[in-house]
Design a protein around this motif. Structure first.
Motif, PDB file in Angstrom:
ATOM      1  N   LEU A   1      -3.324   6.246  -1.599  1.00 15.26           N
ATOM      2  CA  LEU A   1      -4.133   5.996  -3.241  1.00 15.26           C
ATOM      3  C   LEU A   1      -3.126   6.582  -4.255  1.00 15.26           C
ATOM      4  O   LEU A   1      -3.070   6.214  -5.365  1.00 15.26           O
ATOM      5  N   ALA A   2      -2.304   7.264  -3.714  1.00 15.24           N
ATOM      6  CA  ALA A   2      -1.141   7.715  -4.731  1.00 15.24           C
ATOM      7  C   ALA A   2       0.230   7.143  -4.564  1.00 15.24           C
ATOM      8  O   ALA A   2       0.909   6.948  -5.392  1.00 15.24           O
ATOM      9  N   SER A   3       0.521   7.052  -3.353  1.00 14.03           N
ATOM     10  CA  SER A   3       1.874   6.588  -2.918  1.00 14.03           C
ATOM     11  C   SER A   3       2.044   5.266  -3.101  1.00 14.03           C
ATOM     12  O   SER A   3       3.298   4.596  -3.642  1.00 14.03           O
ATOM     13  N   MET A   4       1.135   4.157  -3.027  1.00  9.10           N
ATOM     14  CA  MET A   4       1.074   2.857  -3.242  1.00  9.10           C
ATOM     15  C   MET A   4       1.489   2.298  -4.737  1.00  9.10           C
ATOM     16  O   MET A   4       2.296   1.739  -4.801  1.00  9.10           O
ATOM     17  N   PRO A   5       0.878   3.000  -5.735  1.00  8.24           N
ATOM     18  CA  PRO A   5       1.301   2.666  -6.979  1.00  8.24           C
ATOM     19  C   PRO A   5       2.380   3.232  -7.279  1.00  8.24           C
ATOM     20  O   PRO A   5       3.286   2.640  -8.280  1.00  8.24           O
ATOM     21  N   ASP A   6       2.883   4.226  -6.666  1.00 12.30           N
ATOM     22  CA  ASP A   6       4.099   4.941  -7.085  1.00 12.30           C
ATOM     23  C   ASP A   6       5.218   3.951  -6.575  1.00 12.30           C
ATOM     24  O   ASP A   6       6.316   3.521  -7.298  1.00 12.30           O
ATOM     25  N   ARG A   7       5.240   3.372  -5.416  1.00  8.08           N
ATOM     26  CA  ARG A   7       6.260   2.542  -4.565  1.00  8.08           C
ATOM     27  C   ARG A   7       6.285   1.263  -5.643  1.00  8.08           C
ATOM     28  O   ARG A   7       7.320   0.642  -5.636  1.00  8.08           O
ATOM     29  N   ILE A   8       5.157   0.734  -6.022  1.00  7.27           N
ATOM     30  CA  ILE A   8       5.223  -0.582  -6.793  1.00  7.27           C
ATOM     31  C   ILE A   8       5.758  -0.405  -8.156  1.00  7.27           C
ATOM     32  O   ILE A   8       6.605  -1.328  -8.795  1.00  7.27           O
TER      33      ILE A   8
ATOM     34  N   SER B   1     -10.063  -0.515  -4.836  1.00  4.76           N
ATOM     35  CA  SER B   1      -8.678   0.068  -4.659  1.00  4.76           C
ATOM     36  C   SER B   1      -7.717  -0.204  -5.796  1.00  4.76           C
ATOM     37  O   SER B   1      -6.960   0.715  -5.831  1.00  4.76           O
ATOM     38  N   LEU B   2      -7.734  -1.208  -6.656  1.00  4.47           N
ATOM     39  CA  LEU B   2      -7.025  -1.353  -7.797  1.00  4.47           C
ATOM     40  C   LEU B   2      -7.193  -0.364  -8.649  1.00  4.47           C
ATOM     41  O   LEU B   2      -6.168   0.477  -9.248  1.00  4.47           O
ATOM     42  N   PRO B   3      -8.250  -0.238  -9.285  1.00  4.60           N
ATOM     43  CA  PRO B   3      -8.807   0.817 -10.342  1.00  4.60           C
ATOM     44  C   PRO B   3      -8.672   2.348  -9.611  1.00  4.60           C
ATOM     45  O   PRO B   3      -8.171   3.502 -10.589  1.00  4.60           O
ATOM     46  N   LEU B   4      -9.040   2.692  -8.501  1.00  5.02           N
ATOM     47  CA  LEU B   4      -8.983   3.902  -7.790  1.00  5.02           C
ATOM     48  C   LEU B   4      -7.346   4.386  -7.459  1.00  5.02           C
ATOM     49  O   LEU B   4      -6.981   5.485  -7.869  1.00  5.02           O
ATOM     50  N   GLN B   5      -6.426   3.532  -7.124  1.00  7.72           N
ATOM     51  CA  GLN B   5      -5.128   3.967  -7.045  1.00  7.72           C
ATOM     52  C   GLN B   5      -4.608   4.256  -8.357  1.00  7.72           C
ATOM     53  O   GLN B   5      -3.668   4.842  -8.349  1.00  7.72           O
ATOM     54  N   THR B   6      -4.926   3.393  -9.639  1.00  2.00           N
ATOM     55  CA  THR B   6      -4.468   3.536 -10.700  1.00  2.00           C
ATOM     56  C   THR B   6      -4.642   5.057 -11.125  1.00  2.00           C
ATOM     57  O   THR B   6      -4.058   5.647 -11.882  1.00  2.00           O
ATOM     58  N   MET B   7      -6.247   5.344 -10.943  1.00  2.00           N
ATOM     59  CA  MET B   7      -6.390   6.426 -11.419  1.00  2.00           C
ATOM     60  C   MET B   7      -5.712   7.743 -10.767  1.00  2.00           C
ATOM     61  O   MET B   7      -5.155   8.929 -11.240  1.00  2.00           O
ATOM     62  N   CYS B   8      -5.514   7.635  -9.370  1.00  2.00           N
ATOM     63  CA  CYS B   8      -4.859   8.538  -8.472  1.00  2.00           C
ATOM     64  C   CYS B   8      -3.430   8.661  -8.777  1.00  2.00           C
ATOM     65  O   CYS B   8      -2.565   9.589  -8.871  1.00  2.00           O
ATOM     66  N   GLY B   9      -2.883   7.590  -9.043  1.00  2.00           N
ATOM     67  CA  GLY B   9      -1.313   7.413  -9.539  1.00  2.00           C
ATOM     68  C   GLY B   9      -1.389   8.156 -11.041  1.00  2.00           C
ATOM     69  O   GLY B   9      -0.103   9.101 -11.292  1.00  2.00           O
ATOM     70  N   ALA B  10      -2.051   8.088 -11.815  1.00  2.00           N
ATOM     71  CA  ALA B  10      -2.018   8.882 -13.013  1.00  2.00           C
ATOM     72  C   ALA B  10      -2.375  10.506 -12.849  1.00  2.00           C
ATOM     73  O   ALA B  10      -1.371  11.324 -13.535  1.00  2.00           O
TER      74      ALA B  10
ATOM     75  N   PRO C   1      -4.017  15.304   3.357  1.00  2.00           N
ATOM     76  CA  PRO C   1      -3.493  14.160   4.104  1.00  2.00           C
ATOM     77  C   PRO C   1      -4.409  12.970   4.109  1.00  2.00           C
ATOM     78  O   PRO C   1      -3.751  11.990   4.477  1.00  2.00           O
ATOM     79  N   GLU C   2      -5.538  12.944   3.885  1.00  2.00           N
ATOM     80  CA  GLU C   2      -6.247  11.762   3.845  1.00  2.00           C
ATOM     81  C   GLU C   2      -6.035  11.028   2.763  1.00  2.00           C
ATOM     82  O   GLU C   2      -5.869   9.606   2.760  1.00  2.00           O
ATOM     83  N   LEU C   3      -5.695  11.635   1.606  1.00  2.00           N
ATOM     84  CA  LEU C   3      -5.266  10.712   0.452  1.00  2.00           C
ATOM     85  C   LEU C   3      -3.966  10.198   0.618  1.00  2.00           C
ATOM     86  O   LEU C   3      -3.697   9.056   0.202  1.00  2.00           O
ATOM     87  N   GLY C   4      -3.168  10.702   1.542  1.00  2.00           N
ATOM     88  CA  GLY C   4      -1.781  10.099   1.843  1.00  2.00           C
ATOM     89  C   GLY C   4      -2.023   9.069   2.644  1.00  2.00           C
ATOM     90  O   GLY C   4      -1.583   7.757   2.589  1.00  2.00           O
ATOM     91  N   SER C   5      -2.925   9.206   3.804  1.00  3.47           N
ATOM     92  CA  SER C   5      -3.253   7.799   4.662  1.00  3.47           C
ATOM     93  C   SER C   5      -3.801   6.741   3.976  1.00  3.47           C
ATOM     94  O   SER C   5      -3.531   5.703   4.642  1.00  3.47           O
ATOM     95  N   LYS C   6      -4.312   7.130   2.826  1.00  6.15           N
ATOM     96  CA  LYS C   6      -5.165   5.988   2.230  1.00  6.15           C
ATOM     97  C   LYS C   6      -4.241   5.290   1.220  1.00  6.15           C
ATOM     98  O   LYS C   6      -4.616   4.244   0.807  1.00  6.15           O
TER      99      LYS C   6
END
Length: 609
Positions: A208-215, A296-305, A201-206
């Motif tokens: 880190l995966a849903s933001m790169p997916d949305r964009i 947050s940019l490289p971190l969300q890219t890694m989590c998105g992958a 749930p913390e990953l969701g609230s941050k």
């Protein structure tokens, strides 16, 4: 006023016309017996008469007779071909025509939230009886997420060290971002793919995966009819995802290699997908730490992958590529790519006899296609002046050119906005409200409105109040007849102060002298939606188990047609989630044949004036 109309469509002939009376007893008067004998004799003579035989005896060559038979056969065959080419077929017993044919002064209205195109064909449970593999795969994904067991392996067994090293190189070199290897080595590579990543749930609230997916999920490219999709399971991507290596090669190339031209408010610009990502700000998402915000940019890219890798891994684990990939292509074609043609065809073939059609969540491209097609020849198609080109979900009003020969007279949406209370912020967006005036063939003036309520339905009562206030305070509008079609987003079991209760909504509109196609008192069970999220989408907290779609899904009485109770009387109301003027209760939709998550609502009204 009429009581709430049953959801099952009734026979018009049974309820609205009188059947010929019959004798109350088996005995018959001599006169009746003589008439009966005469009818029987005439029927026997008619059945023994062969007009074709008589004709051929008079024309022994038979040439003319053969021509007639050929023309008749050709006509029937042509009609058969035309009727067989349509997905949606109008009915000979269309109630919108039946009453007009006997001289009733009726008004027929349909309202429908056609729903914006969903880029993820797997996001909602659908009814797909034609292919049992769909249910099998979706239930297996559910089991994978809910009870993974030994399938809950470490992330580095799915998104490997080699993949991360390649991504690291791209992020530090191509993007010139800070290195996030410490996050990989000390945390993410060791996480279990389900319990510690997908369901964290913390990953969701941050985000880190849903933001790169949305964009980057689906990118509309300037000058192209087809969007560019990130290589993942949960969009319209059509490439081969049968192996992790094929997926990774495509994903890395998509994110870092090719620039895409996109349309913005500042003009057309070219960017690579990684350049489209936005920093995640702690001010907006408090769960993220200051250290994570800085990278947050490289971190969300890694989590998105990692997120996409897990999705591909899950699909190839619960099914095989030769099964799930063709299934996905079929779903994408029906639910996504063909959604607009299917919707236009249904409106044309089944509801093309409506006097008024109000639509919600309509894109600008849909409006253009509707105007250019058969509907545009029969209807005035009116979009609001404040259309939102970015959100692209607009309320539209379609007026029959026969019923309203001159179309829209003027738009009064701005007057509705002006009637909102000054001290209350009503949650509406551009394009949600569309209100116009028009005059019908009898010279009767109308105000016609279409409205898409906010998700919680909290704008519905204020908007309805504002429409009525607009009519009452303007002498030029006070005598107009009101027709208001809307997705009210009302709920059977509302949360006080958070979602709009349907019964409270009913009390509100009746208090203003209005009624609805459901009657003065809405029935809580008149559901017009039945949708539930699956486990193949980013917000797993909103996912419904296959056995809980009814209990936890969005099954609510949301759609209404409202009018002044002194002006109209309901003759018949029905709802439709099949495209055949019938509604199947307890069926999740959309389906491959019905393209929206809202049912169509239609009514035939008698004029009281």
């Amino acid at each position: 006023m009429p009581a709430a109309v049953p959801t099952k469509r009734r026979s018009i002939r049974h309820h609205d016309t009188e059947a010929p009376s019959s004798p109350s007893s088996p005995s018959q008067s001599p006169t009746n017996k003589t008439q009966k004998d005469m009818r029987s004799k005439a029927l026997r003579q008619r059945s023994n008469h062969n007009p074709f035989k008589s004709y051929t005896e008079q024309n022994r060559g038979g040439a003319t007779f053969k021509i007639i038979l050929f023309l008749a056969a050709t006509t029937c065959y042509t009609a058969f071909l035309y009727s067989g080419g349509s997905r949606y077929k109008g009915s000979e017993s269309d109630p919108m025509l039946a009453l007009k044919s006997v001289g009733r002064r009726t008004l027929s209205i349909a309202t429908w939230n056609i729903a914006a195109i969903n880029n993820n064909p797997f996001e909602y449970w659908i009814t797909y009886d034609e292919n049992p593999e769909y249910s099998r795969i979706m239930e297996n994904i559910e089991s994978f997420i809910e009870s993974p067991g030994d399938k809950d392996v470490p992330v580095n067994q799915v998104f490997t060290e080699e993949m991360f090293a390649s991504l690291e190189q791209r992020m530090t070199t191509d993007a010139a971002w800070d290195n996030v290897r410490s996050y990989w080595e000390n945390d993410f590579q060791h996480r279990k793919i389900v319990s510690q990543f997908m369901k964290d749930p913390e990953l969701g609230s941050k985000r880190l995966a849903s933001m790169p997916d949305r964009i980057t999920n689906t990118i509309n490219v300037f000058g192209s009819n087809e969007p560019v999709c990130r290589p993942t399971v949960i969009n319209m991507y059509g490439g081969d995802l049968s192996t992790m290596s094929l997926w990774w090669k495509a994903w890395e190339s998509f994110m870092f290699d090719d620039a895409l031209t996109i349309k913005t408010t500042e003009g057309n610009i070219s960017k690579k997908p990684f350049e489209m990502l936005q920093p995640i700000k702690k001010a907006k998402y408090p769960s993220i730490t200051e250290e994570e915000e800085a990278v947050s940019l490289p971190l969300q890219t890694m989590c998105g992958a990692i997120f996409d890798a897990i999705l591909v891994h899950m699909m190839n684990t619960v099914s095989t590529p030769d099964v799930w990939q063709p299934l996905k292509r079929t779903m994408v074609d029906s639910l996504n790519k063909q959604k607009v043609p299917h919707t236009l065809e249904l409106l044309d073939k089944v509801y093309g006899n409506s006097d008024i059609i109000t639509l919600q969540e309509v894109s600008s491209s849909f409006i253009d296609e509707a105007k250019a097609g058969p509907l545009g020849r029969r209807y005035w198609i009116n979009a609001p002046a404040d259309m939102d080109a970015v959100r692209d979900q607009n309320s539209v009003i379609m007026l029959s050119k026969k019923t309203f020969p001159s179309g829209e007279v003027t738009e009064i949406t701005d007057k509705v906005y002006e009637s909102f209370p000054k001290d209350i912020k009503v949650p509406v967006a551009k394009g949600d409200i569309n209100a116009i005036t028009a005059v019908d063939y009898e010279g009767t003036p109308f105000v016609i409105a279409s409205f898409h309520g906010d998700t919680n339905g909290l704008a519905t009562i204020p908007v309805n109040d504002a429409i009525v206030k607009t009519l009452n305070k303007d002498p030029n509008l006070s005598t107009h007849k009101l027709i208001f079609g809307l997705d009210a987003n009302t709920y059977e079991h509302a949360k006080p102060g958070k979602t709009q209760d349907v019964m409270e909504w009913g009390k509100s509109y009746t208090g203003l002298g209005l009624s609805s196609c459901w009657g003065d008192v809405p029935q809580k069970s008149n559901y017009t939606t039945f949708n539930a999220r699956t486990f193949l989408q980013p917000q797993l907290n909103k996912a419904c188990k296959s056995t809980e779609k009814r209990e936890k899904g969005d099954v609510n009485p949301k759609d209404f047609i409202v009018f002044r109770n002194s002006d109209f009387k309901v003759i018949e109301t029905w709802k439709d989630n099949t495209g055949e003027r019938k509604f199947i209760e307890d069926m999740a939709f959309p389906t491959l044949n019905f393209p929206s998550d809202h049912g169509i609502l239609a009514t035939v009204l008698d004029r009281n004036f």
